[in-house]
Design a protein around this motif. Structure first.
Motif, PDB file in Angstrom:
ATOM      1  N   GLY A  11       0.866  -1.449   0.132  1.00 32.88           N
ATOM      2  CA  GLY A  11       0.237   0.143   0.209  1.00 32.88           C
ATOM      3  C   GLY A  11       0.474   1.533  -0.119  1.00 32.88           C
ATOM      4  N   ALA A  12       0.902   2.427  -0.604  1.00 40.56           N
ATOM      5  CA  ALA A  12       1.581   3.855  -1.218  1.00 40.56           C
ATOM      6  C   ALA A  12       0.313   4.712  -0.781  1.00 40.56           C
ATOM      7  N   GLY A  13      -0.529   3.904  -0.228  1.00 42.81           N
ATOM      8  CA  GLY A  13      -1.307   5.815   0.797  1.00 42.81           C
ATOM      9  C   GLY A  13      -0.338   6.224   1.456  1.00 42.81           C
ATOM     10  N   HIS A  14      -0.709   7.003   2.575  1.00 38.12           N
ATOM     11  CA  HIS A  14       0.412   8.394   2.915  1.00 38.12           C
ATOM     12  C   HIS A  14       1.166   7.480   4.322  1.00 38.12           C
ATOM     13  N   MET A  15       0.193   6.382   4.743  1.00 44.57           N
ATOM     14  CA  MET A  15       0.990   5.694   6.025  1.00 44.57           C
ATOM     15  C   MET A  15       2.208   4.628   5.091  1.00 44.57           C
ATOM     16  N   GLY A  16       2.078   4.261   4.099  1.00 43.01           N
ATOM     17  CA  GLY A  16       3.299   3.436   3.409  1.00 43.01           C
ATOM     18  C   GLY A  16       4.135   4.429   3.041  1.00 43.01           C
ATOM     19  N   LEU A  17       3.750   5.231   2.440  1.00 45.44           N
ATOM     20  CA  LEU A  17       4.849   6.801   2.139  1.00 45.44           C
ATOM     21  C   LEU A  17       6.092   6.783   3.427  1.00 45.44           C
ATOM     22  N   VAL A  18       5.342   7.060   4.274  1.00 48.13           N
ATOM     23  CA  VAL A  18       5.918   7.499   5.450  1.00 48.13           C
ATOM     24  C   VAL A  18       6.814   6.477   6.280  1.00 48.13           C
ATOM     25  N   LEU A  19       5.864   5.439   5.997  1.00 48.17           N
ATOM     26  CA  LEU A  19       6.848   4.342   6.469  1.00 48.17           C
ATOM     27  C   LEU A  19       8.271   4.709   5.923  1.00 48.17           C
ATOM     28  N   GLY A  20       8.060   4.248   4.080  1.00 49.44           N
ATOM     29  CA  GLY A  20       9.609   3.910   3.348  1.00 49.44           C
ATOM     30  C   GLY A  20      10.460   5.284   3.567  1.00 49.44           C
ATOM     31  N   SER A  21      10.085   6.371   4.241  1.00 50.68           N
ATOM     32  CA  SER A  21      10.857   6.712   3.941  1.00 50.68           C
ATOM     33  C   SER A  21      11.513   6.926   5.283  1.00 50.68           C
ATOM     34  N   ARG A  22      10.703   6.522   6.827  1.00 50.57           N
ATOM     35  CA  ARG A  22      11.593   6.734   7.632  1.00 50.57           C
ATOM     36  C   ARG A  22      12.619   5.217   7.350  1.00 50.57           C
ATOM     37  N   LEU A  23      12.155   4.375   6.438  1.00 47.87           N
ATOM     38  CA  LEU A  23      13.379   2.976   6.414  1.00 47.87           C
ATOM     39  C   LEU A  23      14.170   3.268   5.773  1.00 47.87           C
ATOM     40  N   LYS A  24      13.842   4.698   5.014  1.00 42.81           N
ATOM     41  CA  LYS A  24      14.919   4.729   3.793  1.00 42.81           C
ATOM     42  C   LYS A  24      16.358   5.307   4.860  1.00 42.81           C
TER      43      LYS A  24
END
Length: 343
Positions: A11-24
């Motif tokens: 899921g690339a909604g706001h939660m998925g995107l923010v989590l991805g940015s933190r993991l990166k």
């Protein structure tokens, strides 16, 4: 496509995107999958006229600019573009147009995620599909009237139709108001709805709720439980008085859907041209093909899933009122990160 990753985000909604940015940022291997062609399409494909009901300041993603809108609230397309810009800004690892078909587990420490383009191996999975997962339908039978759910309303270019909207939450009321100028609209209502003023002393009410800390109260608190039981939403000129003045015909609760007509709990019947189901959403996790994660009643077992390293994020009232809101993303992401680090 055969890939391997540590954390797979569905899921690339706001939660998925923010989590991805933190993991990166933390240099943790991750990959985001989304079934839509472009980031933000899950919003672009929603019905015309849809706006967010939280003020723009509460829609800011962590470390990014406050989104701006032409009107008082972000439209669905404005927020979709904002999500796209966030993903591009952080150069996130995303595979779009990639529908997850099935998830299995090897019984030891690895998942196999089957997609239309191949298999992805993952150590951990985060379900970031959000609150708007699978629309609830009133009936699966064939009827003489057209049946539509919220995912089938993108254009809403109906004219001179008798339309029954079932469900008087914020979405149902917005849809009834939007369609009313060119059609005869009926709105079926169920439980009593609690609408709160859009502004208090000139300040957006949602901003006040955040300022007083009510959005972050743990759901176990009595005040939070009271808010959840009332389930209020802002009155953006969608109250009963406004709808009646516009000519919307308010009906009671629907009790049955027949081949030719709809029956209400007061015995009244109606044969509309179109039935729009706006009664909400349900979880759609049957693609997770791991039998031990389902209870005897087929309910998805969240505790068992976390033990196996499948985590959820962004569920309504998962931890507090903000859990399903954009302003709750930072807290929810940090909560998931703690679980991922413990695994």
């Amino acid at each position: 496509m055969n890939l391997q990753t540590n954390v797979l985000i569905i899921g690339a909604g706001h939660m998925g995107l923010v989590l991805g940015s933190r993991l990166k940022f933390l240099n943790i291997d991750y990959l985001i999958l989304d079934k839509h062609k472009h980031v933000g399409d899950q919003w672009r494909k929603r019905y015309q006229g849809l706006t967010l009901f939280t003020p723009n300041k509460l829609n800011r993603l962590p470390g990014f600019y406050i989104p701006h809108s032409q009107g008082d609230y972000l439209t669905k397309d404005e927020f979709a573009d904002y999500l796209s810009e966030f993903a591009l800004h952080h150069q996130l690892a995303i595979k779009t147009n990639c529908h997850v078909l099935r998830v299995t587990h090897d019984g030891i420490n690895e998942f196999s995620v089957f997609t239309e383009h191949g298999v992805i191996k993952a150590k951990q999975i985060v379900l970031a599909t959000g609150a708007f997962n699978t629309p609830v339908k009133l009936s699966n039978r064939d009827t003489q009237f057209l049946q539509l759910d919220l995912e089938q309303l993108q254009k809403m270019d109906f004219k001179n139709k008798q339309i029954l909207v079932v469900g008087d939450g914020a979405s149902g009321r917005q849809i009834a108001k939007k369609l009313n100028d060119k059609n005869k609209i009926y709105l079926a209502q169920g439980k009593e709805r609690n609408l709160f003023p859009e502004h208090i002393l000139g300040i957006k009410t949602f901003s006040l709720l955040k300022w007083f800390g009510l959005l972050r109260l743990p759901k176990s608190f009595k005040i939070a439980q009271f808010l959840k039981s009332r389930d209020p939403f802002p009155d953006t000129d969608i109250n009963n008085k406004v709808l009646l003045a516009l000519g919307v015909d308010l009906k009671s609760r629907v009790v049955s859907v027949g081949d030719e007509c709809i029956t209400f709990d007061n015995g009244e019947k109606l044969a509309p041209d179109i039935l729009i189901s706006a009664i909400g959403y349900k979880d759609g996790f049957r693609f997770i093909d791991i039998p031990q994660l389902y209870k005897d009643n087929n309910e998805f077992d969240i505790s068992a899933a976390e033990t196996m390293r499948i985590f959820q994020i962004g569920r309504p009232w998962q931890h507090n009122r903000a859990s399903g809101l954009i302003c709750g993303a930072e807290f929810e992401v940090e909560n998931v990160l703690e679980k991922l680090n413990r695994s």
